[in-house]
Design an enzyme around this catalytic site. Structure first.
Site, PDB file in Angstrom:
ATOM      1  CG  PHE A 121     -23.948  69.404  68.444  1.00  0.00           C
ATOM      2  CD1 PHE A 121     -24.466  69.308  67.160  1.00  0.00           C
ATOM      3  CD2 PHE A 121     -22.644  68.954  68.655  1.00  0.00           C
ATOM      4  CE1 PHE A 121     -23.710  68.798  66.105  1.00  0.00           C
ATOM      5  CE2 PHE A 121     -21.876  68.439  67.615  1.00  0.00           C
ATOM      6  CZ  PHE A 121     -22.407  68.362  66.341  1.00  0.00           C
ATOM      7  CD  GLN A 247     -16.240  63.672  73.175  1.00  0.00           C
ATOM      8  OE1 GLN A 247     -16.042  64.262  72.121  1.00  0.00           O
ATOM      9  NE2 GLN A 247     -16.883  64.227  74.182  1.00  0.00           N
ATOM     10  CG  HIS A 249     -18.321  61.143  68.188  1.00  0.00           C
ATOM     11  ND1 HIS A 249     -19.492  60.636  67.677  1.00  0.00           N
ATOM     12  CD2 HIS A 249     -18.400  62.483  68.048  1.00  0.00           C
ATOM     13  CE1 HIS A 249     -20.245  61.643  67.239  1.00  0.00           C
ATOM     14  NE2 HIS A 249     -19.601  62.777  67.453  1.00  0.00           N
ATOM     15  CG  LEU A 263     -17.281  62.099  63.744  1.00  0.00           C
ATOM     16  CD1 LEU A 263     -17.025  61.418  65.070  1.00  0.00           C
ATOM     17  CD2 LEU A 263     -17.090  63.593  63.887  1.00  0.00           C
ATOM     18  CD  GLU A 266     -23.255  65.431  69.681  1.00  0.00           C
ATOM     19  OE1 GLU A 266     -22.114  64.954  69.903  1.00  0.00           O
ATOM     20  OE2 GLU A 266     -23.810  66.211  70.451  1.00  0.00           O
ATOM     21  NE  ARG A 322     -19.810  64.617  70.599  1.00  0.00           N
ATOM     22  CZ  ARG A 322     -19.021  65.393  69.890  1.00  0.00           C
ATOM     23  NH1 ARG A 322     -17.734  65.481  70.179  1.00  0.00           N
ATOM     24  NH2 ARG A 322     -19.500  66.099  68.886  1.00  0.00           N
ATOM     25  CG  HIS A 388     -14.282  62.432  68.361  1.00  0.00           C
ATOM     26  ND1 HIS A 388     -14.080  62.571  67.005  1.00  0.00           N
ATOM     27  CD2 HIS A 388     -14.949  63.550  68.753  1.00  0.00           C
ATOM     28  CE1 HIS A 388     -14.590  63.732  66.609  1.00  0.00           C
ATOM     29  NE2 HIS A 388     -15.114  64.346  67.655  1.00  0.00           N
ATOM     30  NE  ARG A 423     -14.442  68.008  72.068  1.00  0.00           N
ATOM     31  CZ  ARG A 423     -15.118  68.030  70.922  1.00  0.00           C
ATOM     32  NH1 ARG A 423     -15.876  69.062  70.618  1.00  0.00           N
ATOM     33  NH2 ARG A 423     -15.029  67.026  70.056  1.00  0.00           N
TER      34      ARG A 423
HETATM   35  P1  FAD Z   1      -5.651  70.565  64.905  1.00  0.00           P
HETATM   36  O1  FAD Z   1      -6.691  71.272  64.131  1.00  0.00           O
HETATM   37  O2  FAD Z   1      -5.626  69.098  64.776  1.00  0.00           O
HETATM   38  O3  FAD Z   1      -4.257  71.043  64.460  1.00  0.00           O
HETATM   39  C1  FAD Z   1      -3.085  70.417  64.931  1.00  0.00           C
HETATM   40  C2  FAD Z   1      -1.934  70.953  64.143  1.00  0.00           C
HETATM   41  O4  FAD Z   1      -0.725  70.578  64.760  1.00  0.00           O
HETATM   42  C3  FAD Z   1      -1.847  70.437  62.716  1.00  0.00           C
HETATM   43  O5  FAD Z   1      -1.489  71.506  61.875  1.00  0.00           O
HETATM   44  C4  FAD Z   1      -0.706  69.412  62.766  1.00  0.00           C
HETATM   45  O6  FAD Z   1      -0.055  69.220  61.547  1.00  0.00           O
HETATM   46  C5  FAD Z   1       0.176  70.089  63.789  1.00  0.00           C
HETATM   47  N1  FAD Z   1       1.156  69.244  64.471  1.00  0.00           N
HETATM   48  C6  FAD Z   1       0.940  68.182  65.277  1.00  0.00           C
HETATM   49  N2  FAD Z   1       2.104  67.716  65.743  1.00  0.00           N
HETATM   50  C7  FAD Z   1       3.085  68.502  65.237  1.00  0.00           C
HETATM   51  C8  FAD Z   1       4.504  68.525  65.328  1.00  0.00           C
HETATM   52  N3  FAD Z   1       5.170  67.636  66.050  1.00  0.00           N
HETATM   53  N4  FAD Z   1       5.185  69.468  64.646  1.00  0.00           N
HETATM   54  C9  FAD Z   1       4.544  70.387  63.876  1.00  0.00           C
HETATM   55  N5  FAD Z   1       3.199  70.406  63.752  1.00  0.00           N
HETATM   56  C10 FAD Z   1       2.486  69.478  64.424  1.00  0.00           C
HETATM   57  N6  FAD Z   1     -15.193  69.911  67.281  1.00  0.00           N
HETATM   58  C11 FAD Z   1     -16.221  70.805  67.326  1.00  0.00           C
HETATM   59  O7  FAD Z   1     -16.237  71.690  68.186  1.00  0.00           O
HETATM   60  N7  FAD Z   1     -17.242  70.738  66.420  1.00  0.00           N
HETATM   61  C12 FAD Z   1     -17.285  69.796  65.445  1.00  0.00           C
HETATM   62  O8  FAD Z   1     -18.202  69.781  64.656  1.00  0.00           O
HETATM   63  C13 FAD Z   1     -16.221  68.836  65.390  1.00  0.00           C
HETATM   64  N8  FAD Z   1     -16.206  67.859  64.437  1.00  0.00           N
HETATM   65  C14 FAD Z   1     -15.115  67.015  64.351  1.00  0.00           C
HETATM   66  C15 FAD Z   1     -15.062  66.061  63.313  1.00  0.00           C
HETATM   67  C16 FAD Z   1     -13.957  65.215  63.198  1.00  0.00           C
HETATM   68  C17 FAD Z   1     -13.918  64.204  62.101  1.00  0.00           C
HETATM   69  C18 FAD Z   1     -12.884  65.314  64.129  1.00  0.00           C
HETATM   70  C19 FAD Z   1     -11.700  64.409  64.031  1.00  0.00           C
HETATM   71  C20 FAD Z   1     -12.941  66.247  65.138  1.00  0.00           C
HETATM   72  C21 FAD Z   1     -14.059  67.089  65.265  1.00  0.00           C
HETATM   73  N9  FAD Z   1     -14.120  68.054  66.284  1.00  0.00           N
HETATM   74  C22 FAD Z   1     -15.161  68.942  66.334  1.00  0.00           C
HETATM   75  C23 FAD Z   1     -12.989  68.242  67.177  1.00  0.00           C
HETATM   76  C24 FAD Z   1     -12.129  69.378  66.665  1.00  0.00           C
HETATM   77  O9  FAD Z   1     -12.103  69.376  65.257  1.00  0.00           O
HETATM   78  C25 FAD Z   1     -10.706  69.269  67.177  1.00  0.00           C
HETATM   79  O10 FAD Z   1     -10.716  69.051  68.554  1.00  0.00           O
HETATM   80  C26 FAD Z   1      -9.990  70.573  66.882  1.00  0.00           C
HETATM   81  O11 FAD Z   1     -10.090  70.890  65.517  1.00  0.00           O
HETATM   82  C27 FAD Z   1      -8.538  70.535  67.315  1.00  0.00           C
HETATM   83  O12 FAD Z   1      -7.956  71.736  66.891  1.00  0.00           O
HETATM   84  P2  FAD Z   1      -6.448  72.088  67.246  1.00  0.00           P
HETATM   85  O13 FAD Z   1      -6.199  73.433  66.683  1.00  0.00           O
HETATM   86  O14 FAD Z   1      -6.238  71.859  68.694  1.00  0.00           O
HETATM   87  O15 FAD Z   1      -5.650  70.965  66.463  1.00  0.00           O
END
Ligand code: FAD
Length: 639
Positions: A121, A247, A249, A263, A266, A322, A388, A423
């Site tokens: 990556f 970021q 992407h 998306l 990568e 990125r 992203h 990142r």
């Molecule tokens: P999330 O997984 O987004 O969870 C957030 C949670 O908070 C959700 O349950 C939501 O409902 C909840 N929430 C938000 N606001 C509130 C509220 N007010 N009240 C109650 N609940 C709330 N990263 C990598 O390292 N490798 C990858 O291959 C990769 N691929 C990606 C592909 C895509 C399409 C995307 C969009 C991102 C990718 N990323 C990747 C980035 C990574 O997925 C995210 O940065 C990461 O999953 C964020 O995790 P989190 O637990 O912080 O938040």
């Protein structure tokens, strides 16, 4: 006061993505009762969309890999602005967290000799991303949910109640954090379906709400990413850092318009895909920046050799960090060498047999076929930058995830510091596991040490309910604002004026426009009632987006240099005098009333990196980032 459902817990985790679930598991394993609240369905979070993989220096694909190299890659990716302690903890602990997932039942792809497979990556020296095809996030979430179910079964065996220690509150949005004497006392929210209000009384809250991408028009993020955690923390008196760093992407879909921004992992480039302009040229060789000169291949033959064998050549510039690739694509399109729909080409079709592409990248194959009628095994994809990930977030203690307000913790994308100005791909999933666990532990230790628990006051609960209901009250002159119109204007403003390339006069224009939107927000009116009312939900989310966008724009104006996810056209290049400076956003006490308060942004120095970590870098590399004054203290400076 409207009716409010009430619950008592030791810890409330807001967000059920990777960070939230890992925090839940840890707090529960420490013996505390945990509510996990998420505004979408349980299992649907950004983490589930993660494709390429989870970075951890397990050394399965190249045994030279180790935590020190991962640490150095992460610091380079963030252009040395990262919180070095977070980067250290992350690099040291990521591999253990991945192995731990296997004990929960995760099944990663394997090498021929049965070890966890790791893929290349951007910015990672060695193949480092543990993955499950291009659906890694799904496996992470599935596994942690499975672990939660097994903990609930243990609780049932002990108490006769599956939900005695972990209960999920899905489709429930938190709108306010409540404090007593400056300490966390609970969280207030509503159920999306019924509109019914709910109060969680708890001395500790872990924010794990993810990012802010829905403030931008072109984004890979889904509807939940409205910066709720960032805004909740600010309003509770916590500071945010690094908000100018977003970021973009490099590879989002650009066509058709309905899917613009979705998306393209990568992993396509990690597995050998290459970027080409409309003249068919692999243009990334022209964009290796001075700080990375000597580290990347300079010819196509060398780049292709590296893909076959990492040790015999330098890495391909298609896998620069990125921020570099996104800027290069932007330049090519600006120079008239873009595709018909304003992107560049990403070609995997000419690089490997069709069946291999389908095996390695099943989601990408499906996504392009279904959404764009493009067969990626036969023709190139059209791609361009998409908003992203937000590097900026809640300022936390690296070891415990604690924010400055006692009882408040944060982990995952809504926290700040770990990734500095940019990142590296794959470093988010590992960040969620490492710091989700640490925040869960931090919250548990905090609750365990309390002699008495703060409780929310009725007045605060009533005030939270009143704020939530405000959009149902039309202004007295009847001229209400539509939340959808305001949201579209906000997205346009941020995309066009505080996007991938920034200019002072445009950022100023954005700040004026945001002031106007904030003023108009006071008149936002929704129709109908509280039963599943998306207009009302958006109206409440919009206040968060406006607040967080203000932080992004104000910080982007102040940082007069270009670094990572912040590119100033009028200040090109990194300025070493900014390297160690953080921009810290807080609520402005002079503009704290109103539905969307104002913010202040101040500059602060970071703690210098510990000497043993600094010694991991060549002096000649540090010279590219540090000021002469900072380096004078370095042992190698004397030689
Ligand atoms: P999330 O997984 O987004 O969870 C957030 C949670 O908070 C959700 O349950 C939501 O409902 C909840 N929430 C938000 N606001 C509130 C509220 N007010 N009240 C109650 N609940 C709330 N990263 C990598 O390292 N490798 C990858 O291959 C990769 N691929 C990606 C592909 C895509 C399409 C995307 C969009 C991102 C990718 N990323 C990747 C980035 C990574 O997925 C995210 O940065 C990461 O999953 C964020 O995790 P989190 O637990 O912080 O938040």
């Amino acid at each position: 006061m409207p009716e409010v459902e009430r619950h008592d817990y030791d810890v409330v985790v807001i967000g059920a993505g990777g960070a939230g679930l890992r925090a839940v598991i840890e707090a529960r394993e420490q013996g505390f009762s945990v509510a996990v609240v998420c505004k979408s369905l349980f299992g649907k979070a950004h983490t589930v969309m993660a494709e390429g993989g989870c970075a951890a220096s397990m050394g399965n694909a190249n045994e030279k890999d180790n935590w020190q190299t991962h640490f150095k890659d992460t610091m380079r990716g963030g252009k040395f602005l990262n919180n070095w302690r977070m980067a250290e903890l992350h690099a040291r602990e990521a591999a253990d967290r991945v192995w731990e997932l296997e004990t929960y039942g995760a099944l990663f792809d394997r090498t021929p000799d049965g070890r966890i497979s790791q893929r290349n990556f951007g910015g990672h020296t060695y193949p480092r991303l543990a993955h499950v095809g291009d659906r890694t996030g799904l496996e992470l979430i599935r596994t942690m949910q499975q672990k939660i179910v097994s903990l609930q079964q243990e609780d049932y065996a002990a108490t006769g109640d599956y939900e005695a220690r972990i209960k999920v509150f899905a489709e429930c949005t938190i709108t306010e954090l409540l404090t007593e004497d400056g300490k966390i006392a609970g969280a207030f929210g509503y159920y999306r379906e019924s509109g019914q209000f709910v109060l969680f009384r708890a001395p500790a809250v872990v924010l794990a709400t993810g990012g802010i991408g829905k403030s931008y028009k072109v984004t890979s993020n889904s509807w939940e990413y409205t910066g709720d955690g960032h805004a909740l923390a600010l309003r509770a008196g916590v500071t945010l850092i690094n908000m100018e760093f977003l970021q973009f992407h490099p590879t989002g879909m650009v066509w058709p318009p309905s899917v613009k921004g979705i998306l393209v992992t990568e992993g396509v480039r990690g597995d050998g895909g290459v970027l080409k302009n409309s003249e068919g040229k692999r243009f990334m060789f022209d964009y290796i920046p001075p700080v990375f000169k000597g580290q990347y291949a300079e010819t196509e033959d060398e780049a292709d050799q590296w893909l076959r064998d990492n040790d015999s050549a330098r890495r391909t510039p298609d896998l620069l960090p990125r921020d570099e690739v996104a800027r290069a694509i932007n330049e090519e399109v600006k120079a008239g060498r873009g595709t018909e729909h304003g992107g560049v080409y990403l070609d995997i079709a000419s690089r490997m047999p069709a069946e291999e592409i389908v095996r390695r990248l099943p989601s990408m194959h499906h996504q392009f076929k279904e959404l764009a009628d493009v067969d990626i095994t036969a023709e190139p994809m059209e791609v361009g930058p998409t908003c992203h990930y937000v590097m900026g977030g809640i300022e936390v203690d690296p070891d415990t995830g604690a924010a400055v307000v006692p009882g408040l913790f944060a982990a995952g994308e809504c926290s700040g510091g770990m990734h500095g100005s940019n990142r590296l791909g794959g470093n988010s999933l590992s960040d969620l596991l490492v710091f989700g666990r640490r925040a869960g532990l931090g919250a548990a230790a905090y609750v365990g040490g309390l002699t008495e628990r703060p409780t929310p006051t009725d007045a605060d609960v009533e005030s939270a309910a009143k704020t939530a209901l405000a959009p149902f009250d039309p202004p007295t002159d009847g001229a209400g604002e539509n939340p959808y119109t305001l949201h579209a204007e906000l997205q346009e403003t941020m995309n066009d004026l505080v996007g991938i390339i920034r200019k002072e006069h445009e950022v100023r224009e954005a700040i004026d426009k945001l002031a106007d939107l904030r003023a108009r927000y006071a008149r936002v009116t929704v129709v109908g009632n509280r039963h599943f009312n998306p207009g009302w939900h958006l109206a409440l989310d919009l206040a968060n987006m406006l607040l967080v966008s203000e932080c992004v724009a104000q910080a982007a104006l102040l940082r007069t240099e270009s670094r990572g996810g912040h590119t100033r056209d009028d200040h090109p290049g990194m300025d070493p005098t900014w390297r160690n400076s953080l921009l810290v956003c807080a609520l402005d006490p002079a503009r704290s009333d109103g539905l969307v308060p104002g913010v202040t942004v101040t500059r602060k120095e970071q703690t210098p990196m510990r000497e043993d970590l600094l010694a991991l870098f060549e002096f000649s590399e540090l010279e590219k980032y540090y000021t002469e004054q900072e380096l004078a203290a370095h042992p190698a400076a004397e030689g």
